[in-house]
Write an enzyme that holds these catalytic residues in place. Sequence first.
Site, PDB file in Angstrom:
ATOM      1  N   LYS A  34      43.636  35.097  53.145  1.00 22.61           N
ATOM      2  CA  LYS A  34      42.676  35.914  53.889  1.00 22.61           C
ATOM      3  C   LYS A  34      43.178  37.360  53.880  1.00 22.61           C
ATOM      4  O   LYS A  34      44.402  37.594  53.929  1.00 22.61           O
ATOM      5  CB  LYS A  34      42.599  35.380  55.333  1.00 22.61           C
ATOM      6  CG  LYS A  34      41.631  36.101  56.237  1.00 22.61           C
ATOM      7  CD  LYS A  34      41.591  35.431  57.618  1.00 22.61           C
ATOM      8  CE  LYS A  34      40.625  36.093  58.565  1.00 22.61           C
ATOM      9  NZ  LYS A  34      40.569  35.418  59.875  1.00 22.61           N
TER      10      LYS A  34
ATOM     11  N   SER B 141      36.130  33.891  61.497  1.00 22.27           N
ATOM     12  CA  SER B 141      36.149  35.069  60.676  1.00 22.27           C
ATOM     13  C   SER B 141      36.694  34.835  59.263  1.00 22.27           C
ATOM     14  O   SER B 141      36.517  35.681  58.396  1.00 22.27           O
ATOM     15  CB  SER B 141      37.023  36.134  61.351  1.00 22.27           C
ATOM     16  OG  SER B 141      38.348  35.676  61.474  1.00 22.27           O
TER      17      SER B 141
ATOM     18  N   SER C 179      38.811  30.792  64.049  1.00 21.47           N
ATOM     19  CA  SER C 179      38.439  31.337  62.744  1.00 21.47           C
ATOM     20  C   SER C 179      38.834  30.510  61.536  1.00 21.47           C
ATOM     21  O   SER C 179      38.468  30.857  60.408  1.00 21.47           O
ATOM     22  CB  SER C 179      39.000  32.746  62.578  1.00 21.47           C
ATOM     23  OG  SER C 179      38.209  33.636  63.304  1.00 21.47           O
TER      24      SER C 179
END
Length: 494
Positions: free
Chosen positions: A77, A161, A185
Amino acid sequence: MFEFSSIEQYHAQLKEGKTTCRMAVEYFLNRIKDRQHLNAFIEVFAEEALQQADKLDKNRNSGSKTGKLHGVIIALKDVICYKDHRVSAASAILKTRPDDTVGLDFESVYSATAVERLLAEEAIIIGNCNCDEFAMGSTNENSVYGRVLNAQDETKVPGGSSGGSAVAVQAGLCMASLGSDTGGSVRQPADFCGLVGLKPAYGRISRYGLIAYASSFDQIGIFANNVPDAARLLEVMAGPDEYDSTASQKPLEKFFPSFGRSKMEAKFRFAYFEETLKHPGNDPEISSSIIQWIGQLKKEGHTAEPVKFELLDYIVPAYYILTTAEASSNLSRYDGVRYGYRATDKDPDLTSFYKKTRSEGFGKEVKRRIMLGTFVLSAGYYDAYYTKAQKARQLILKKIQGIFKDYDFIIMPTSPATAFKIGEMVNDPIAMYLADIYTVLANLAGIPAISLPLFKHSNGMPFGIQVMANRFDELTLLQVSHQMMQIQKGQLKE
Ligand code: GLN
């Protein structure tokens, strides 16, 4: 043709000479190219991944001992630092260097401990994934790089997210990926995309090199196709770290080979909260599927009992007060002076320079949270909001600790709904926050939690079940998760 189903199967194929790391990298690079429109990746490290694959193939062929993640292809990420590679938290504020050289993005000067450990066991990092700006969001629509599409239905969001990391695994663009989970997330996008999503206990994996959102909640998490793959990555990344004093000193249990038969047949005690199953905000099909599964667990010989959880209404407000407070402090470092975006106009005074830089550099949701966090920490409101939320967190923690005296696991939905339509939530931040109702609990309490892809909704979208365990009890959490996935596989065969 190369195909991937698990790390174990991939390693067996490498051993038998049926495939190579290079073949695997080429396969994923082609898929990434074909599915570029999903917008899962911000950057792909193609050349580097191929070089690493060749090196690994050469070493293996010459008989060298192989690492635990030999040739395993992993995506990160965009909030996890990887030395000499760009990182931006999907924000315009990290898009340029302090000297304002246009086109040069911020590069990590060191790697996160988690990344160092993956590389030390011979993993191949294939690229950097899209996400919500500074990991704030539930749909991946708050990114400076644009939204990410759910590969199952491209009119839907992948969740957030860590949406890009989820789609990278969902669409078969890598073998596993890393996300961060401050309030869900990893688990919520795993739920929306039909994946295994693991958030370890707070402190299980070092946060060194993870861009901070809310430091007392943040934890690196894992997206995988199956439970043993998630366990493999956790085993490699977990453990104490001299660079993060909150990383636990607790010795690591061996996840492998404890997936043996005797453990698989262990019987557990599950608690569930009726408040979460009868909640009016739930999609009724999600509630009924979880209730059915509770019945299934009992049939398998486990205990499953209802426990009162009268604090449910407090968890989302407590989470949003505490995390925004921490974020307002953490994000104060992005001032246009030390690094990142710098407003070009030569302002006469420092305050207006800061204001301009931060107004232009941060997106709408990040600004909303910085303001909210600054407000709850302000002198006149500190006790009314921040102190009260801290007290609520303590009460929640005590309640959870009490439950784990009598039970091994807590079970509940991961999300009250399946993947939202793109754009459905953008103008209603409160509705979006409320949808975090089932994930934020584990972060408030610091306990490990996993989302398991057990179900398919009649609308065609996947959804999961969430299982939480006592602090640092990832081993039993993974064992029961594996067992649950096996039960589901058996059901599919019937
Ligand atoms: N959806 C939650 C939020 O917006 C979770 C974020 C996260 O875990 N990083 O805060």
